[in-house]
Design a protein around this motif. Structure first.
Motif, PDB file in Angstrom:
ATOM      1  N   ILE B   9       0.867  -1.182   0.000  1.00  0.00           N
ATOM      2  CA  ILE B   9       0.000   0.000   0.000  1.00  0.00           C
ATOM      3  C   ILE B   9       0.899   1.226   0.000  1.00  0.00           C
ATOM      4  O   ILE B   9       1.737   1.392   0.887  1.00  0.00           O
ATOM      5  CB  ILE B   9      -0.921   0.030   1.241  1.00  0.00           C
ATOM      6  N   ASP B  10       0.724   2.041  -1.021  1.00  0.00           N
ATOM      7  CA  ASP B  10       1.558   3.241  -1.177  1.00  0.00           C
ATOM      8  C   ASP B  10       3.043   2.903  -0.990  1.00  0.00           C
ATOM      9  O   ASP B  10       3.741   3.517  -0.157  1.00  0.00           O
ATOM     10  CB  ASP B  10       1.127   4.325  -0.181  1.00  0.00           C
ATOM     11  N   THR B  21      -9.727  -6.010   5.542  1.00  0.00           N
ATOM     12  CA  THR B  21     -10.068  -5.117   4.435  1.00  0.00           C
ATOM     13  C   THR B  21      -8.847  -4.255   4.083  1.00  0.00           C
ATOM     14  O   THR B  21      -7.923  -4.096   4.893  1.00  0.00           O
ATOM     15  CB  THR B  21     -11.226  -4.171   4.794  1.00  0.00           C
ATOM     16  N   ILE B  22      -8.900  -3.687   2.897  1.00  0.00           N
ATOM     17  CA  ILE B  22      -7.812  -2.796   2.477  1.00  0.00           C
ATOM     18  C   ILE B  22      -7.752  -1.606   3.436  1.00  0.00           C
ATOM     19  O   ILE B  22      -6.671  -1.153   3.826  1.00  0.00           O
ATOM     20  CB  ILE B  22      -8.031  -2.316   1.017  1.00  0.00           C
ATOM     21  N   GLN B  28      -3.360  -0.242   9.562  1.00  0.00           N
ATOM     22  CA  GLN B  28      -2.253  -0.896  10.267  1.00  0.00           C
ATOM     23  C   GLN B  28      -0.902  -0.385   9.783  1.00  0.00           C
ATOM     24  O   GLN B  28       0.080  -0.411  10.512  1.00  0.00           O
ATOM     25  CB  GLN B  28      -2.351  -2.423  10.086  1.00  0.00           C
ATOM     26  N   ALA B  29      -0.860   0.071   8.537  1.00  0.00           N
ATOM     27  CA  ALA B  29       0.386   0.614   8.004  1.00  0.00           C
ATOM     28  C   ALA B  29       0.503   2.110   8.274  1.00  0.00           C
ATOM     29  O   ALA B  29       1.419   2.773   7.786  1.00  0.00           O
ATOM     30  CB  ALA B  29       0.441   0.347   6.507  1.00  0.00           C
ATOM     31  N   VAL B  75      -1.710  -1.440  -3.935  1.00  0.00           N
ATOM     32  CA  VAL B  75      -2.760  -0.444  -3.701  1.00  0.00           C
ATOM     33  C   VAL B  75      -2.163   0.956  -3.644  1.00  0.00           C
ATOM     34  O   VAL B  75      -1.087   1.155  -3.074  1.00  0.00           O
ATOM     35  CB  VAL B  75      -3.483  -0.741  -2.355  1.00  0.00           C
ATOM     36  N   HIS B  76      -2.855   1.889  -4.265  1.00  0.00           N
ATOM     37  CA  HIS B  76      -2.464   3.299  -4.147  1.00  0.00           C
ATOM     38  C   HIS B  76      -3.636   4.054  -3.536  1.00  0.00           C
ATOM     39  O   HIS B  76      -4.747   3.997  -4.064  1.00  0.00           O
ATOM     40  CB  HIS B  76      -2.118   3.883  -5.512  1.00  0.00           C
ATOM     41  N   THR B  77      -3.396   4.755  -2.461  1.00  0.00           N
ATOM     42  CA  THR B  77      -4.524   5.390  -1.759  1.00  0.00           C
ATOM     43  C   THR B  77      -4.680   6.874  -2.096  1.00  0.00           C
ATOM     44  O   THR B  77      -5.698   7.455  -1.771  1.00  0.00           O
ATOM     45  CB  THR B  77      -4.389   5.256  -0.233  1.00  0.00           C
ATOM     46  N   HIS B  78      -3.682   7.466  -2.698  1.00  0.00           N
ATOM     47  CA  HIS B  78      -3.892   8.888  -3.002  1.00  0.00           C
ATOM     48  C   HIS B  78      -3.246   9.348  -4.298  1.00  0.00           C
ATOM     49  O   HIS B  78      -2.538  10.345  -4.341  1.00  0.00           O
ATOM     50  CB  HIS B  78      -3.459   9.768  -1.824  1.00  0.00           C
TER      51      HIS B  78
END
Lengths: 484, 585, 160
Positions: B9-10, B21-22, B28-29, B75-78
């Motif tokens: 993630i990122d 879940t993502i 958690q990260a 995953v990319h969150t932003h």
């Protein structure tokens, strides 16, 4: 309960009896008067026509003439339609009071009633169904039995190879072979998005669960689309048989048909068909003595466009508001009541038995490279031959509108054709030669959709139409999510 | 063996339990993803799509609040695309939200407002047609302003799935869709119990308590009115949260000081009322056990629960203890015993209760809650309303010195304090009942079996040679289970404590509202409840019957528990009520 | 008093309908369809019985009823005029029929005239696209309708 043997006997006997339905050269003395009892013709009094025919036949003591109600012949614009076989004479706009003349002139004197025959575009009278321009470029697979058999008689369905595919599946094939056949046929979902049907089946088969379901999506919601309804009205057993095959392939023993309550004739015929199939042991605990168990129940929709979306449909079967669920998880892993569920629409299913019987290669030989087989369209709007059309994939829009549809009334110009319903698009004249398949339609910014094809002449305002569709989507929105 | 998956993630590798879940994996990260409709374990539906992220190789965005992390997922969150999409979603939500932040009760504690700030929303992008709904303020407890609703459905999930009432649901279709009741009636006229849990779930100002702040100020301003306030046990361990103190901070001393500064003539402790309730309730229980009374006996201090029982189990109301709830009892005492003792005209006394509860507003308005024409309690305000009044009075709450409740009724036992959490009433009652039945002072008074978060807790006690089975229940879904059991004649219990709100009064519908993020990461109930148990532990007197105020009250006024006087002032009746008050047709 | 008798009858009949189905929540729409069919709308008393029998909150039932356009909460007029607004009919001018109906009867779609004689529905595709534009009076279908013909047909019903 019938054995395979007994079904085969019915098939042989009935097939011989109904030979005149498909053999125009039959030398039988029998006549079958086929009267369309699809929704369109029923609205314009075809039940009365049937009644009149039967009364006259009885009065005259004619023993060689039978009157049969059938599903839709397709050319709704000419309804009510009556076809007399074996000669395949096509009578249009028949009124109840015309029955007497048809019997006297056609049946008794052998003279066709010319005023009820159709004219082709070149002005010539078409004496037979296959002489009509409307049918020339069509290829009927999904609609094969529509207009041919009495949908309320299981024996008539059996006569034309009905329930032969399930027999083949249960006696000669395993689950993987069935799925492979569907996969290799190239059949894609006819509900709109065009997802490969075989892959959907494979996913659902692979899902591990003690309970799985097969769901037939018969919630035809696009305004102006009536393909699925016509199939259910004209050939309900084809859908039941296909669902049973699907159930075998994925390991399900329960099926649901989600059908709009606004389709009373379709619902009624489905009920009759399910009852007959159960009586013959073609649905139930031990289908054809194979030990395979499968049954089907009807669930009624109640008029919500969004329920055509598969997860909204599942919610609706569960008795709730038809609000779509977020995907993934896809229904193949978590569907109806949380169990793996295969959802196919009516037209998709109507192709299955033919693919099983004729083979994947046969089907894959029809259509274009990526879109195989045929597609049924409900051709409507400003076009002469409004009706139900089934053409090989790759047929151009021009062929559909002009060759099959007979062009635009009053010689007006073509402005656009709307496909894909409210979420589809309008195809302008410059794209008239686009071959109709999933990719080509997407490329020009529209979509295949379920099959509504509305033609608009040059007097129509596209802004108005856009407003019409926007209002429709606003009213039909489930308002659950802000964006899709 | 627990299975794990590793995802990125990122650019950060994260290893999480399979099934996470993502959104949770990102958390958690240490990566924050905005949410709006998400309410952990209650509403995990992915409707609003505020939490969308990009998953490499997947078409469209993924809703991180429900989509599971998978092995090797990137995953990319932003990304700019994600941020833009979220902004559009927010714009669309705002396009149909009645924006009146300045006058909104939730200003400053509104999840939508916070998102608008986060996204630097400077104008309303889509000023189109807006929904127009009339405000439902018919009930004494709750106000529903659908014009501020963003259709997140957190309230529905709470009402239907947590409480299993289902008084509200989504109705109509298309632009007309909204959250409402059957026939779009007022909550007052349907199966709503006024538990107020929907308010706690609402991210905006669409649901809030019916305010009585102005009523109370008016009384405070009136020199002829003698205004007496009492505060429930759960209020002191939550009020501080409205002044940025840690969850569960006990602010009793500051609260008392603030109330005095605001001008209340007397500041009393409902805990004392709770002790009185125990005196009566324990006595009633003993009478029922020793006589041939209806068992199991069920507590009646949660008015949401009482309304639920009256609407759904009209034929089982004899199981409910006839005791009024602590603040109603105490209100009756103030207007009788206290008024007489201090020579104050009871008609000039105004009693105000500060409660963690909105159903208490309804309770105090019930017709039968008065004695000789004097209302037991005139106004109920919630913990939230009190915090607003303190702010209105421009009191710097955090800087206040501590003060004690007023005498002569300021003394309360630890048993009264734990009334504010699930299991507390039972534990308090048992402490007194056991002493009475055994006729001695029992030292072991902490009943761990009835503490904790479980919705249904049970224990078997051996008291004076008799086996007594007790159950402690919180949340109306669990209450329903208990009642169905009784209905079938299969209830093994002698005594049941029922609280409408899951977790009891500390989690009441009038308590400070915690946003979804806090609720997902902190056990709010435990923090507040622990604080109450700490009060009990530190108390010198831990049994209601040992509270000297009780002795004083019974000696001077009520004579003994269950007496004629006690019944006149401290007990009540229940009536079967129609579930829906719908018009004919 | 008379009202109460009606309520009792509706309750009894709804119970009879419910008895035909498994007592499961997922049967709600099936049951509602049958109740709608029977009464032409879904009476409040029927909803209460369904709510109690299937353990579904009233609000949820109301939510389902108001979600599906087939379900209605009030009886329709003696003559219910459904005008098809499917695309095929729309393209052929059915909006004009709807406008005319509203003008003549002075009610909006979904409403009933004060005398209870007429109601209007705008419906999505009655499935007779070959006859577009189509309208129905109760179950009777009228195809290829012009505004003038529409007027004449309405006149007939007005005089009935």
């Amino acid at each position: 309960m019938k054995t395979i043997q007994q079904i085969e006997e019915i098939r042989k006997e009935k097939r011989a009896e109904l030979d005149l339905r498909i053999n125009t050269k039959s030398d039988t003395r029998e006549k079958h008067i086929l009267v369309c009892r699809g929704t369109g013709c029923t609205s314009s009094k075809s039940p009365k026509i049937i009644e009149n025919f039967r009364k006259i036949i009885e009065e005259k003591g004619l023993t060689n003439v039978r009157v049969i109600q059938t599903g839709c012949f397709g050319l709704c614009a000419k309804g009510p339609i009556v076809i007399i076989r074996p000669e395949e004479t096509f009578y249009a706009h028949v009124k109840p009071e015309d029955c007497e003349e048809i019997i006297n002139s056609h049946i008794l004197e052998g003279k066709k009633v010319e005023r009820l025959l159709c004219k082709n575009m070149d002005g010539k009278l078409a004496e037979k169904l296959n002489e009509l321009d409307f049918y020339k470029k069509q290829k009927r697979i999904a609609l094969q039995n529509c207009g041919l058999i009495d949908p309320e008689e299981i024996d008539e369905y059996i006569a034309f190879d009905g329930y032969k595919a399930i027999e083949k599946v249960l006696t000669e094939m395993n689950q993987d072979q069935v799925i492979e056949t569907i996969l290799n046929s190239g059949l894609r979902g006819r509900g709109g998005a065009g997802f490969p049907t075989g892959r959907k089946w494979a996913f659902t088969k692979d899902a591990q669960s003690d309970q799985k379901y097969v769901v037939c999506n018969a919630d035809e919601g696009d305004p102006g689309a009536f393909m699925d309804r016509s199939i259910l009205e004209g050939d309900p057993h084809a859908v039941l048989e296909a669902m049973t095959i699907a159930g075998f392939a994925i390991g399900a023993n329960q099926g649901y048909i989600y059908v709009r309550a606004e389709y009373p004739i379709a619902v009624q015929r489905l009920k009759i068909a399910i009852e007959q199939a159960r009586q013959y042991g073609l649905l139930g605990d031990n289908i054809l003595g194979s030990g395979f168990k499968f049954d089907i129940d009807i669930r009624l929709g109640a008029g919500a466009f969004v329920c055509g979306e598969e997860t909204a449909l599942l919610e609706s079967i569960e008795g709730k508001r038809g609000q779509p669920r977020v995907k993934p998880p896809y229904p193949a892993t978590c569907g109806l009541f949380g169990k793996p569920t295969l959802i196919n629409n009516v037209e998709t299913l109507a192709n299955i038995t033919k693919i099983i019987l004729n083979g994947a290669d046969w089907y894959a030989g029809i259509g274009t490279e990526k879109s195989k087989g045929t597609k049924v369209f409900a051709l409507g709007g400003n076009v002469n031959n409004v009706g139900l059309v089934e053409v090989p994939m790759g047929t151009t829009l021009r062929e559909i509108v002009y060759d099959i549809g007979g062009g635009i009334p009053n010689d007006r110009g073509f402005k656009a054709a709307q496909t894909g319903g409210p979420s589809g698009g309008c195809i302008p004249a410059e794209h008239l030669d686009t071959p109709i398949d999933y990719e080509s339609l997407a490329e020009i910014g529209s979509m295949m959709g379920s099959g509504g094809l509305i033609v608009m002449d040059d007097t129509k305002c596209m802004v108005n139409l856009a407003k019409f569709y926007l209002e429709f989507t606003v009213a039909e929105s489930c308002r659950k999510m802000y964006t899709m | 063996m627990e299975e794990f998956v590793t995802l990125t993630i990122d650019d950060q590798e994260v290893k999480v339990k399979k099934g996470t879940t993502i959104l949770e994996a990102a958390k958690q990260a240490g990566i924050d993803i905005p949410t709006l409709c998400f309410l952990k374990e209650i509403n995990e539906v992915g409707d609003c799509r505020m939490c969308i992220v990009e998953v490499e190789g997947r078409r469209g965005f993924a809703t991180s609040c429900i989509q599971k992390a998978e092995e090797g997922m990137i995953v990319h969150t932003h990304t700019p695309e994600v941020l833009e999409a979220r902004h559009i979603i927010l714009d669309l939500i705002l396009s149909n939200h009645k924006i009146e932040c300045l006058t909104c009760t939730r200003s400053g504690n509104c999840e939508l407002q916070k998102l608008a700030q986060k996204f630097n929303v400077q104008k309303i992008e889509f000023p189109g047609e807006m929904s127009k709904h009339t405000i439902d303020d018919k009930s004494p407890s709750i106000v529903r302003d659908f014009n501020k609703c963003i259709l997140c459905r957190r309230c529905i999930a709470t009402c239907k799935n947590v409480q299993e009432i289902g008084a509200i649901d989504c109705i109509e279709r298309g632009f007309e869709s909204c959250i409402s009741t059957t026939y779009d009636n007022s909550l007052n006229d349907v199966d709503c119990t006024f538990c107020g849990q929907c308010i706690e779930a609402c991210p905006t100002g669409a649901l809030h308590e019916k305010e009585n702040i102005d009523d109370v100020w008016t009384k405070l301003k009136d020199p002829d009115t003698y205004v007496v306030v009492q505060t429930a046990p759960a209020v002191r361990v939550a009020l501080g949260e409205e002044f940025d103190m840690p969850i569960g901070t006990n602010v009793k001393g500051k609260m008392v000081t603030a109330l005095k500064r605001m001008g209340f003539d007397k500041v009393f402790d409902t805990n004392t009322g709770a002790d009185l309730t125990i005196m009566e309730e324990a006595n009633e229980f003993i009478e029922r056990v020793q006589g041939e009374g209806v068992l199991p006996m069920i507590t009646s201090c949660s008015p949401g629960w009482v309304r639920f029982a009256e609407k759904n189990y009209g034929d089982l109301l004899s199981h409910l203890s006839s005791c009024k709830s602590p603040h109603q009892m105490f209100g009756a005492v103030i207007k009788s015993y206290f008024a007489e003792k201090y020579g104050i005209d009871r008609n000039k006394i105004c009693t105000v209760s500060v409660m963690p509860c909105i159903a208490k507003k309804y309770e105090c308005s019930r017709e039968e809650m008065e004695v000789d024409g004097a209302r037991d309690v005139d106004y109920v305000i919630t913990t939230r309303e009190l915090s607003r009044m303190i702010k209105q009075a421009n009191i710097d709450f955090n800087q206040l010195e501590d003060n004690e409740f007023d005498n002569p009724m300021g003394e309360a036992s630890g048993a009264g304090a734990i009334f504010g959490t699930t299991g507390g009433v039972m534990e308090a009652a048992i402490r007194t009942a056991v002493d009475t039945l055994e006729n001695k002072k029992i030292e072991a008074i902490e009943y761990q079996e009835v503490r904790g978060e479980k919705g249904i807790k049970e224990a078997t006690l051996n008291v004076a040679g008799t086996e007594i089975k007790i159950a402690v229940v919180s949340g109306l879904a669990n209450a329903k289970k208990m009642m169905e059991q009784i209905k079938e004649g299969k209830s093994p219990y002698h005594f049941i404590e029922i609280m409408a709100c899951p977790g009891g009064c500390v989690m009441g519908g009038g308590q400070p509202i915690k946003d979804a993020k806090t609720r997902a990461s902190v056990d709010v109930r435990k923090l507040r409840a622990d604080s109450l148990y700490a009060i009990d532990e530190k108390s010198v007197i831990r049994k209601s019957h040992e509270n000297p105020v009780m002795k004083q009250l019974y000696d001077e006024f009520f004579e003994k528990p269950g007496s004629h006087m006690a019944h006149k002032y401290l007990h009540t009746k229940y009536w079967e009520k129609p579930k829906y008050e719908l018009e004919e047709g | 008093m008379e009202e109460k008798c009606v309520d009792q009858r509706v309750k009894q009949e709804t119970k009879e309908i419910l008895a035909k189905y498994p007592q499961e929540k997922d049967q709600l729409i099936m049951v509602l369809n049958e109740v709608q069919e029977k009464y032409g709308f879904i009476p409040k008393q029927a909803q209460i019985v369904i709510s109690e029998t299937l353990s579904i909150p009233m609000a949820e039932i109301y939510g389902v009823i108001t979600f599906y356009s087939r379900f209605t909460l009030a009886p329709k007029g003696k003559y219910n005029i459904s005008i098809c607004l499917g695309t095929a009919c729309y393209v052929k001018g059915s909006q004009k029929l709807l406008d005319r109906a509203k003008e003549r009867l002075k009610i909006e779609p979904g409403q009933v005239t004060p005398d209870g004689k007429f109601s209007i529905d705008d419906v999505r595709c009655v499935g007779a696209c070959g006859l577009a534009p189509v309208f129905m009076v109760n179950d009777e279908v009228y195809g290829n309708a012009t505004v003038k013909e529409f007027d004449e047909i309405i006149d007939q019903y007005m005089n009935m």
